[in-house]
Write a protein that holds these residues in place. Sequence first.
Motif, PDB file in Angstrom:
ATOM      1  N   SER A  18      -7.842 -11.243  10.321  1.00  0.00           N
ATOM      2  CA  SER A  18      -8.391  -9.956   9.906  1.00  0.00           C
ATOM      3  C   SER A  18      -7.230  -8.998   9.665  1.00  0.00           C
ATOM      4  CB  SER A  18      -9.366  -9.428  10.944  1.00  0.00           C
ATOM      5  OG  SER A  18      -8.697  -8.749  11.960  1.00  0.00           O
ATOM      6  N   GLY A  19      -7.326  -8.257   8.565  1.00  0.00           N
ATOM      7  CA  GLY A  19      -6.213  -7.406   8.168  1.00  0.00           C
ATOM      8  C   GLY A  19      -5.107  -8.187   7.492  1.00  0.00           C
ATOM      9  N   GLY A  20      -5.362  -9.427   7.138  1.00  0.00           N
ATOM     10  CA  GLY A  20      -4.321 -10.266   6.564  1.00  0.00           C
ATOM     11  C   GLY A  20      -4.142 -10.089   5.065  1.00  0.00           C
ATOM     12  N   GLY A  21      -4.983  -9.309   4.420  1.00  0.00           N
ATOM     13  CA  GLY A  21      -4.790  -9.028   3.004  1.00  0.00           C
ATOM     14  C   GLY A  21      -5.711  -9.797   2.075  1.00  0.00           C
ATOM     15  N   LYS A  22      -6.743 -10.414   2.615  1.00  0.00           N
ATOM     16  CA  LYS A  22      -7.655 -11.175   1.757  1.00  0.00           C
ATOM     17  C   LYS A  22      -8.358 -10.256   0.772  1.00  0.00           C
ATOM     18  CE  LYS A  22     -10.034 -12.511   5.352  1.00  0.00           C
ATOM     19  NZ  LYS A  22      -9.327 -11.855   6.449  1.00  0.00           N
ATOM     20  N   SER A  23      -8.940  -9.178   1.290  1.00  0.00           N
ATOM     21  CA  SER A  23      -9.663  -8.267   0.404  1.00  0.00           C
ATOM     22  C   SER A  23      -8.721  -7.646  -0.610  1.00  0.00           C
ATOM     23  CB  SER A  23     -10.347  -7.167   1.217  1.00  0.00           C
ATOM     24  OG  SER A  23     -11.204  -7.735   2.168  1.00  0.00           O
ATOM     25  N   THR A  24      -7.530  -7.329  -0.159  1.00  0.00           N
ATOM     26  CA  THR A  24      -6.554  -6.733  -1.056  1.00  0.00           C
ATOM     27  C   THR A  24      -6.268  -7.668  -2.231  1.00  0.00           C
ATOM     28  OG1 THR A  24      -5.577  -5.727   0.912  1.00  0.00           O
ATOM     29  CG2 THR A  24      -4.302  -5.630  -1.120  1.00  0.00           C
ATOM     30  N   TYR A  56       0.851  -1.191   0.000  1.00  0.00           N
ATOM     31  CA  TYR A  56       0.000   0.000   0.000  1.00  0.00           C
ATOM     32  C   TYR A  56       0.886   1.239   0.000  1.00  0.00           C
ATOM     33  CZ  TYR A  56      -4.583  -2.092   0.595  1.00  0.00           C
ATOM     34  OH  TYR A  56      -5.755  -2.754   0.382  1.00  0.00           O
TER      35      TYR A  56
HETATM   36  N1  LIG Z   1      -6.187   1.844   1.381  1.00  0.00           N
HETATM   37  C1  LIG Z   1      -5.294   1.324   2.253  1.00  0.00           C
HETATM   38  N2  LIG Z   1      -4.156   1.984   2.534  1.00  0.00           N
HETATM   39  C2  LIG Z   1      -3.259   1.490   3.397  1.00  0.00           C
HETATM   40  N3  LIG Z   1      -3.386   0.322   4.029  1.00  0.00           N
HETATM   41  C3  LIG Z   1      -4.495  -0.396   3.800  1.00  0.00           C
HETATM   42  C4  LIG Z   1      -5.510   0.069   2.896  1.00  0.00           C
HETATM   43  N4  LIG Z   1      -6.498  -0.848   2.872  1.00  0.00           N
HETATM   44  C5  LIG Z   1      -6.119  -1.843   3.707  1.00  0.00           C
HETATM   45  N5  LIG Z   1      -4.918  -1.578   4.255  1.00  0.00           N
HETATM   46  C6  LIG Z   1      -4.194  -2.434   5.198  1.00  0.00           C
HETATM   47  O1  LIG Z   1      -3.820  -3.604   4.525  1.00  0.00           O
HETATM   48  C7  LIG Z   1      -3.985  -4.745   5.353  1.00  0.00           C
HETATM   49  C8  LIG Z   1      -4.844  -5.784   4.669  1.00  0.00           C
HETATM   50  O2  LIG Z   1      -6.151  -5.315   4.521  1.00  0.00           O
HETATM   51  P1  LIG Z   1      -7.336  -6.185   3.910  1.00  0.00           P
HETATM   52  O3  LIG Z   1      -8.555  -5.387   3.972  1.00  0.00           O
HETATM   53  O4  LIG Z   1      -6.914  -6.718   2.592  1.00  0.00           O
HETATM   54  O5  LIG Z   1      -7.405  -7.390   4.964  1.00  0.00           O
HETATM   55  P2  LIG Z   1      -8.501  -8.525   5.099  1.00  0.00           P
HETATM   56  O6  LIG Z   1      -7.730  -9.796   5.167  1.00  0.00           O
HETATM   57  O7  LIG Z   1      -9.526  -8.416   4.039  1.00  0.00           O
HETATM   58  O8  LIG Z   1      -9.094  -8.220   6.531  1.00  0.00           O
HETATM   59  P3  LIG Z   1     -10.593  -8.339   7.078  1.00  0.00           P
HETATM   60  O9  LIG Z   1     -10.778  -9.736   7.534  1.00  0.00           O
HETATM   61  O10 LIG Z   1     -10.593  -7.405   8.226  1.00  0.00           O
HETATM   62  O11 LIG Z   1     -11.517  -7.949   5.984  1.00  0.00           O
HETATM   63  C9  LIG Z   1      -4.585  -4.236   6.652  1.00  0.00           C
HETATM   64  O12 LIG Z   1      -3.543  -4.148   7.606  1.00  0.00           O
HETATM   65  C10 LIG Z   1      -5.090  -2.876   6.328  1.00  0.00           C
HETATM   66  O13 LIG Z   1      -4.965  -2.023   7.434  1.00  0.00           O
END
Ligand SMILES: Nc1ncnc2c1ncn2[C@@H]1O[C@H](COP(=O)(O)OP(=O)(O)OP(=O)(O)O)[C@@H](O)[C@H]1O
Lengths: 597, 197, 271
Positions: A66-72, A39
């Motif tokens: 949670s916050g592990g990057g799945k959505s990313t 990011y």
């Molecule tokens: N736009 C952004 N800018 C900077 N960091 C981000 C951004 N979006 C997400 N992150 C960070 O990237 C990491 C991964 O986020 P992501 O949403 O992909 O996790 P996730 O596995 O989907 O979590 P969750 O289970 O909470 O949905 C998190 O630490 C989050 O804080």
Amino acid sequence: MTAPGSPSVTDRTPPLPRHEADAVAPAIVVEIHGLRYWYPEVATPVLDGIDLTVRQGEMLVVIGSSGGGKSTLMLALNGIVPKQLGGRVGGQVRVAGLDPLEHELHEMAAKVGLVFQDPDSQLASIFVRDEVAFGLQNLLVARPTIEERMTEALRFVGLSDALERDVFSLSGGEKQRVAIASVLAMEPELIVLDEPTANLDPNGARDVARLVAKLRDRGRTLILVEHQINDLAVLADRLVVLDAGQVRFDGPPREVLRAHGRAIRDELGLWIPQASEFALEVEARVGPLRIFPRAAAELPSGLQAKAPDPPARVTAAEEAPPILVRAEHVAYRYGGSVDALTDVSCTVRAGEVVALLGQNGSGKSTLASLLVGLRRPGGGSLTVCGHDARSAGIAVLAREVSYVFQYPEHQFVAETVGADVAYGLERRGTLPGEIAERVGAMLRRFELADLRERHPFKLSMGQKRRLSVADMLVTEPRLLILDEPTAGQDRRNTVALIGLLDELRARTGLAIIVITHDMALVGDWCERAIVLEAGRSIFEGATAALFGALDAGTVASGALHVPDTWAIARRLWPERGERVPLLDPVGLASSVTAVGR
Amino acid sequence: MADNAGVAVGKYRYTTLDILIIAVVAAIGGVVNAYVTGAWAKFIEGAVGPLGAALDNPFYIFWVIIVVLLVPKPGVAIVTSLLAVIVEMVAGSEDGSIVLVFGLLQGIGLELGFLVFRYARTLPAAILSGALCGIGCAICLTFIFGFDKLDPLPLVALFVALAVCDGLIGGILGYVIARGVNRAGFAGGTQTWERAV
Amino acid sequence: MIFLYRPGSSFLHRMDSVSKSLWLLAVGLFVLVSADWRVNALVFGAVLLTGFVLGGVSPAMLVRRLLPLWIVAIWLLVLFSVIYPGGVTPLFHLGPITGTREGFTYGLAIAFRVLSLGSSSVFFAATTDPRRMVNEYIEILHLPYRAAFAFYAALRFLPLVQTEAATVRNARALRAQGKVAVGVRDRLQLLRSLTVALLVNMIRRVEVTAIAMDSRGFGAYRTRTSIDDIVRPRSGILFALAWCALVLAYIVVFVVLGGHGPLAAPITGGS
Ligand SMILES: Nc1ncnc2c1ncn2[C@@H]1O[C@H](COP(=O)(O)OP(=O)(O)OP(=O)(O)O)[C@@H](O)[C@H]1O
Ligand SMILES: Nc1ncnc2c1ncn2[C@@H]1O[C@H](COP(=O)(O)OP(=O)(O)OP(=O)(O)O)[C@@H](O)[C@H]1O
Ligand SMILES: [Mg+2]
Ligand SMILES: [Mg+2]
């Protein structure tokens, strides 16, 4: 909801040969090699070398903390990452033969359909028809085609008659199905669902789960993101576990759970199905099971068990603790017309954890708002910590009762963690010295001391949840109401929070009311339960008794089902009927003496 | 990274997120203005007279300043200002189409203020922008309510009071709130924020 | 919802929103260029007739809606009677204060102006479906759809804003344990804190919306397919054009040639 784990829908990964040379081989829909992503302005990569292949017709479940990057990772499939969110990428991604980096977002839009978690946020339109047509209109598809596909998509999701409705009148589950219809109408090759049921009540979740199963049975290529292995996840052909930005495990769910279940639970801190936890214990103690279960319904027959150990959680109180809440025939009406509560009676005693259950709109939040004094009861009698709630307002009751909101972000008021915890004490005029002392103690207890100067919004999900509870506990209430405390939290965070609260409960006699749809949490943590249905309390009693009543059908609430642990107990001691003890998976497994052939 | 016509994160082109932020803040502002600020304003102006506008106008316009500070791109001030008054009108503000004229002239004033500072996210830019907005408001008042027939002295007082109040109250309020949103982690736009106030 | 629009099938309801906007502008321009109370009163009457007869709006609703505006109108009337610089003919006395006839008529003109503007747009809002308005602006005026979408999105998110605002307010009330803000400083603090929380929570949500929209190709091309038929009754267009013609005629005959208008004295000397 019960797990739809019939044998016909299990483990059917087609072991197709890999076409290394041919990048547009029809069988491969997603191909990711060494994907890394940072990011903007963040030094460590969220994705750190992801390798993943998805074939046509597969259903994949991706889990991770949670916050592990799945959505990313999902956003990298259509190029939103990095095109919209900025940052740096490395490695290769191909989806349906296209490289999202080289092709425009709208070209990818026709290939990948994304459905997100929050039904309220992801709909762009006011009317269902606009929402379903949205993508097609953008891609300049001809109007007759749009109308055809719109009808077809709505029919598929079972909302044919909703075409002219506005989205505000839809329930959460219906909104989610509209979102799916909107993606389906674009006929993508890959559909990605990012925690599609996380914000829904059990009824809505069940409808969406059915729809996902239907998509899967039609041979759609699906990627489902979940932060725990829930009933939806067990439908999958493959389970992919992310950890530290990499794919840690990848395989059929049964095998992954059997081989790595403990690692997933203990090292990664994620939930796994209670039936699987039980099976892991049994296999370790007694021997391998014929089928490794992902839900109670899949338990193999032939399990033998000795009489259960007496439950560890017996409250052997000589004298009953004082009553904090006594409600008798409480009623409340909104704006003179909406009867939210008609007849609610219950009691809550010091030191206990009580679940407040019921469908969406059954009146849980309304009851909570009466307890904290945000509203005053319209009828019946309600005594809270010795005060009559009809005359005592928020200024009196909010000192005794604290309410932790479902989304922690709603209640943060200050710009640093320290100031946020101090806020409640400052407003009530506590002396500065004492404030500093109590805030310090609270932050240490909740492991937030190092983050004192951090902005509350910049905390991780688990830290936000802890802060939201610390905010409320610092004023030393006698009763704490938690609204959906486990939503979006992984196992590690939840276990830590429950540990903290239990300790406090034992020490100070704090009583806790948990509003939740999470029946596993109810079984694990709550001693008693109150069930609301259309503004009336239809059950109050011990949790085990509730499960018995649910099983027997004497309490009928569409929103409730028994947790795996109770269902397993029922299987182990069939002779006991509904009067089986409520044990955790380890307790259950320790009673098992034989696993059958 | 591939160019993308639709969604380029550019200096001038609005992204989808920009559009939504404009929309949401304008929606909040429009409705609050129609039902809360509007009622207060009638009360204040009823009690103090037209000069009272100087006391209530900052609360009408600080929304726009917030948006420009979150989305510092050319045209945002005018667009947001107009959108807010359209929402206000559709929501049924009794001021009716008058507010359209206000929205336009105040928007131009706000836009000019930020233009002078080249859309830097600074307090002076917010204050100047608020002050010019006040002038825009004074012009509207003068012509719609016919104050041009009055003696020059009260008229000058009106202009000065509006410019000062809109600049100081509206500008600072908008800046402080946008700053708070920024601290909570919303970066927005392409330019950095100046160091803390 | 919070909006004024009520579905119906009156002439104003059927009229397309571009023509209706034109009508709104014509009314506005009319009363702005005229500072003659008789002209403005006529315009006001015509607007009322339009709304009640052609728009099917109930007079009771209009009276209720315009209540604050009546007060402003009366205020203006009194104010101008008293302080109008060109006033010579005494009309009434209030202690040491004298109201003049010239001031009174000027105030009357302004009052009718304000009332015309207020009522015409109430009629507009009450009879215009926002969704149809967006579509017609895109199709008829060729407004870029991304710009028009800002308006649509504003309406889309309003209910959400309302619930978020209530939640954020409740949260603050609970955390402050019922201590209400007193004094200007406290109130400004509260306003700031509430607004920041509301904005941050809304922005978190629309970040998702933006991604969901971009993932479905929003902004891919300059135009997008319309799924609505545009209905423009000719009578509506003619109605709007008639108003425009009237305004232009008035401007030419009375303002340019005749010396009425905002910059002229309201009632010329001896006439
Ligand atoms: N736009 C952004 N800018 C900077 N960091 C981000 C951004 N979006 C997400 N992150 C960070 O990237 C990491 C991964 O986020 P992501 O949403 O992909 O996790 P996730 O596995 O989907 O979590 P969750 O289970 O909470 O949905 C998190 O630490 C989050 O804080
Ligand atoms: N502010 C309000 N004004 C009018 N009606 C309301 C309001 N809040 C809730 N209601 C109605 O009161 C009833 C009970 O709502 P409540 O929010 O207490 O349910 P809930 O059990 O908390 O549901 P959920 O699981 O969705 O949180 C519902 O029919 C709801 O529509
Ligand atoms: Mg996620
Ligand atoms: Mg609720």
